[in-house]
Design a protein around this motif. Structure first.
Motif, mmCIF file in Angstrom:
data_model
loop_
_atom_site.group_PDB
_atom_site.id
_atom_site.type_symbol
_atom_site.label_atom_id
_atom_site.label_comp_id
_atom_site.label_asym_id
_atom_site.label_seq_id
_atom_site.Cartn_x
_atom_site.Cartn_y
_atom_site.Cartn_z
ATOM 1 N N ALA A 76 0.848 -1.192 0.000
ATOM 2 C CA ALA A 76 0.000 0.000 0.000
ATOM 3 C C ALA A 76 0.881 1.239 0.000
ATOM 4 C CB ALA A 76 -0.902 -0.016 1.233
ATOM 5 N N PRO A 77 0.356 2.384 -0.425
ATOM 6 C CA PRO A 77 1.122 3.617 -0.297
ATOM 7 C C PRO A 77 1.643 3.785 1.132
ATOM 8 C CG PRO A 77 -0.880 4.012 -1.554
ATOM 9 C CD PRO A 77 -0.964 2.603 -1.041
ATOM 10 N N ARG A 78 2.923 4.127 1.240
ATOM 11 C CA ARG A 78 3.656 4.218 2.505
ATOM 12 C C ARG A 78 3.967 2.851 3.116
ATOM 13 N NH1 ARG A 78 -0.473 7.912 3.558
ATOM 14 N NH2 ARG A 78 0.097 10.072 3.110
ATOM 15 N N GLY A 79 3.659 1.772 2.417
ATOM 16 C CA GLY A 79 3.926 0.453 2.969
ATOM 17 C C GLY A 79 5.412 0.228 3.170
ATOM 18 N N GLU A 80 5.786 -0.242 4.338
ATOM 19 C CA GLU A 80 7.187 -0.482 4.652
ATOM 20 C C GLU A 80 7.647 -1.847 4.161
ATOM 21 O OE1 GLU A 80 9.287 1.662 5.898
ATOM 22 O OE2 GLU A 80 7.770 3.229 6.110
ATOM 23 N N THR A 81 6.725 -2.814 4.081
ATOM 24 C CA THR A 81 7.067 -4.173 3.667
ATOM 25 C C THR A 81 6.143 -4.600 2.542
ATOM 26 O OG1 THR A 81 7.763 -4.720 5.922
ATOM 27 C CG2 THR A 81 7.370 -6.556 4.421
ATOM 28 N N ALA A 82 6.743 -5.062 1.453
ATOM 29 C CA ALA A 82 5.958 -5.519 0.305
ATOM 30 C C ALA A 82 5.666 -7.013 0.424
ATOM 31 C CB ALA A 82 6.698 -5.235 -0.990
ATOM 32 N N ILE A 183 1.921 14.061 3.925
ATOM 33 C CA ILE A 183 1.940 14.293 5.369
ATOM 34 C C ILE A 183 3.282 14.819 5.853
ATOM 35 C CG2 ILE A 183 1.741 13.174 7.630
ATOM 36 C CD1 ILE A 183 -0.213 11.214 6.358
ATOM 37 N N ASP A 184 4.385 14.223 5.372
ATOM 38 C CA ASP A 184 5.691 14.531 5.963
ATOM 39 C C ASP A 184 6.788 14.447 4.905
ATOM 40 O OD1 ASP A 184 5.910 11.793 5.528
ATOM 41 O OD2 ASP A 184 5.611 11.262 7.637
ATOM 42 N N GLU A 185 8.027 14.592 5.354
ATOM 43 C CA GLU A 185 9.185 14.557 4.460
ATOM 44 C C GLU A 185 9.279 13.226 3.724
ATOM 45 O OE1 GLU A 185 12.764 15.696 2.555
ATOM 46 O OE2 GLU A 185 11.277 16.898 3.633
ATOM 47 N N ALA A 186 8.951 12.136 4.404
ATOM 48 C CA ALA A 186 9.009 10.825 3.755
ATOM 49 C C ALA A 186 8.056 10.754 2.567
ATOM 50 C CB ALA A 186 8.681 9.725 4.769
ATOM 51 N N ASP A 187 6.893 11.374 2.689
ATOM 52 C CA ASP A 187 5.947 11.402 1.566
ATOM 53 C C ASP A 187 6.516 12.197 0.396
ATOM 54 O OD1 ASP A 187 4.105 9.862 2.851
ATOM 55 O OD2 ASP A 187 2.718 11.483 3.324
ATOM 56 N N LEU A 188 7.174 13.309 0.673
ATOM 57 C CA LEU A 188 7.790 14.087 -0.390
ATOM 58 C C LEU A 188 8.821 13.247 -1.143
ATOM 59 C CD1 LEU A 188 8.347 17.538 1.372
ATOM 60 C CD2 LEU A 188 6.683 17.037 -0.413
ATOM 61 N N ARG A 189 9.609 12.486 -0.414
ATOM 62 C CA ARG A 189 10.632 11.666 -1.058
ATOM 63 C C ARG A 189 10.002 10.564 -1.912
ATOM 64 N NH1 ARG A 189 15.886 12.152 1.341
ATOM 65 N NH2 ARG A 189 15.866 13.820 2.898
ATOM 66 N N ARG A 190 8.837 10.089 -1.512
ATOM 67 C CA ARG A 190 8.148 9.058 -2.299
ATOM 68 C C ARG A 190 7.713 9.580 -3.661
ATOM 69 N NH1 ARG A 190 6.162 7.848 3.106
ATOM 70 N NH2 ARG A 190 6.844 5.744 3.701
ATOM 71 N N ILE A 191 7.520 10.873 -3.782
ATOM 72 C CA ILE A 191 7.119 11.456 -5.060
ATOM 73 C C ILE A 191 8.247 12.291 -5.663
ATOM 74 C CG2 ILE A 191 4.655 11.366 -4.571
ATOM 75 C CD1 ILE A 191 4.755 14.325 -3.818
ATOM 76 N N ALA A 192 9.504 11.913 -5.322
ATOM 77 C CA ALA A 192 10.711 12.507 -5.906
ATOM 78 C C ALA A 192 10.846 13.993 -5.611
ATOM 79 C CB ALA A 192 10.767 12.249 -7.409
ATOM 80 N N MET A 193 10.533 14.375 -4.383
ATOM 81 C CA MET A 193 10.743 15.737 -3.917
ATOM 82 C C MET A 193 11.404 15.671 -2.543
ATOM 83 S SD MET A 193 7.100 17.543 -4.851
ATOM 84 C CE MET A 193 6.416 17.453 -6.509
ATOM 85 N N VAL A 217 16.920 16.715 -6.364
ATOM 86 C CA VAL A 217 15.523 16.639 -6.757
ATOM 87 C C VAL A 217 14.846 17.984 -6.498
ATOM 88 C CG1 VAL A 217 15.314 14.153 -6.350
ATOM 89 C CG2 VAL A 217 14.817 15.753 -4.484
ATOM 90 N N TYR A 218 13.626 18.084 -6.972
ATOM 91 C CA TYR A 218 12.854 19.319 -6.811
ATOM 92 C C TYR A 218 12.661 19.636 -5.328
ATOM 93 C CZ TYR A 218 9.004 22.647 -7.382
ATOM 94 O OH TYR A 218 8.205 23.759 -7.349
ATOM 95 N N ARG A 219 13.017 20.851 -4.936
ATOM 96 C CA ARG A 219 12.853 21.263 -3.536
ATOM 97 C C ARG A 219 11.401 21.676 -3.295
ATOM 98 N NH1 ARG A 219 16.558 23.050 0.286
ATOM 99 N NH2 ARG A 219 18.175 23.119 -1.310
ATOM 100 N N SER A 220 10.751 21.007 -2.363
ATOM 101 C CA SER A 220 9.360 21.300 -2.059
ATOM 102 C C SER A 220 9.103 21.030 -0.579
ATOM 103 C CB SER A 220 8.429 20.448 -2.922
ATOM 104 O OG SER A 220 7.077 20.812 -2.712
ATOM 105 N N PHE A 221 7.965 21.489 -0.100
ATOM 106 C CA PHE A 221 7.621 21.359 1.316
ATOM 107 C C PHE A 221 6.179 20.873 1.441
ATOM 108 C CE2 PHE A 221 10.770 24.630 0.688
ATOM 109 C CZ PHE A 221 11.741 24.326 1.628
#
Length: 356
Positions: A76-82, A183-193, A217-221
């Motif tokens: 699932a999105p944000r899933g830690e284990t596949a 939600i957070d920085e980890a989410d930004l990294r998941r979408i290449a930001m 990568v693109y700087r975003s917040f």
């Protein structure tokens, strides 16, 4: 649903493509549809397929079919284990051929016996009248922009590559994600930001010490993505993902990684817009952009890690076989077995726009 030896086996649909890389051909899975056509999975990793030909069907009929099996990992999105699924489809279960050569097949998929699959889905979907599926994905922006988008009835495409650090000259993209909220920085990294403007990667090899890549990568917040619009996007127009090829490192087999598995893109002609009605995308086919290759980066090298995110260059590519209604992937595989399908192909490459 039928009972399987390793777990429960379910009926579904799989959208995939036939790819040719240096020294190998394989099947690239785009989207797996399950739960009666109401939920979808996006693979994060997958392995090479196993094809079996001329399997007898029926009793004394003489009919024969071909079968393909492949494993893919889903989370699932944000899933830690596949979780690994085994997908099987047959030559007589072909549903449709897409304009860009992708194929849709009925299939079965099986997961571990002790694992519920519902928590692993990437999102919801629905069957369209013409037989395709529309997946629900999300476009994140800020509140004032939401009203402008809804009033215009269209989404604007942009020229930036996945990393967001260079402009492409001959294609624009509209970006969506399976993440319903940033939600957070980890989410930004998941979408290449990233708020820091970099994401770290590490090579896969048998070297005593792996190499590292700090990719710009693109700087975003998160403050830039506080409002969300849920769109219904037809599978037909979802652009194929780029890949990382992880080589064989004993005792682990070689495998493929989907780059940005939580990113969903639609490729458009430069400057084109994507129309929608009631948040359902209604594409104009002539405005879509089709490429006959994907970037397949070699994960054992720093240059290979960077290639799918940067998107320029033509040395690390896998060619997409543009199959149509008259060209079955099983028949193509048999006719061209043990042959080089990669060398000598001419194709339009993605081009980075020169800096002014």
């Amino acid at each position: 649903m039928v009972s399987g030896e390793q777990g429960n086996t379910f009926r579904g649909w799989i959208k995939l493509r036939l790819c040719h890389s240096r020294g190998r051909s394989y099947l690239l899975p785009d989207i797996l549809i399950g739960f009666g056509g109401t939920r979808f999975f996006v693979p994060s990793f997958f392995g090479p397929p196993c094809l079996t030909f001329n399997i007898p069907v029926g009793s004394g009929s003489g009919d024969r079919i071909h079968e393909a099996k492949l494993s893919l990992d889903v989370a699932a999105p944000r899933g830690e284990t596949a979780t690994r699924l085994q997908v099987t489809f047959r030559s007589d279960e072909h549903v449709r051929s897409y304009e860009d050569g992708a194929q849709l097949y009925r299939c079965t998929y099986t997961g571990p016996a002790d694992t519920r699959l519902a928590p692993l889905v990437s999102g919801r979907c629905a069957r369209l009248p013409e037989g395709d599926f529309a997946i629900e994905v999300f476009h994140h922006t800020v509140e004032p922009t939401v009203e402008k988008i809804l009033a215009s009835g269209e989404l604007w495409s942009g020229p930036y590559n996945i990393a967001g650090t260079a402009e492409l000259d001959n294609v624009s993209h509209i970006y969506f994600t399976t993440l319903p909220k940033i939600i957070d920085e980890a989410d930004l990294r998941r979408i290449a930001m990233s708020s820091g403007g970099q994401i770290a990667f590490q090579t896969t090899s048998d070297r005593p010490r792996e190499d590292a890549l700090d990719l710009p990568v693109y700087r975003s917040f998160t403050a830039d993505r506080t409002a969300t619009l849920p769109f219904q996007v037809p599978c037909e127009i979802v652009a194929p993902a780029h890949l990382l090829f992880h080589p064989y490192v004993p005792p682990n087999p070689a495998y493929y990684e989907i780059v940005g598995s939580e990113i969903v893109r639609v490729a458009m002609s430069p400057g084109a817009t994507l129309k929608f009605v009631d948040l359902s995308i209604s594409p104009i086919q002539s405005a879509l952009k089709r490429f006959d290759y994907i970037v397949e980066g070699d994960a054992s090298t720093v240059a290979g890690l960077e290639a799918p995110m940067r998107e320029d260059g033509t040395t690390q590519v896998a060619h997409l076989e543009r199959l149509d209604q008259g060209l079955d992937l099983f028949d193509f595989w048999r006719r061209h077995q043990n042959s080089d399908q990669h060398s000598g192909r001419s194709f339009e490459e993605r081009r980075i726009r020169p800096r002014a």
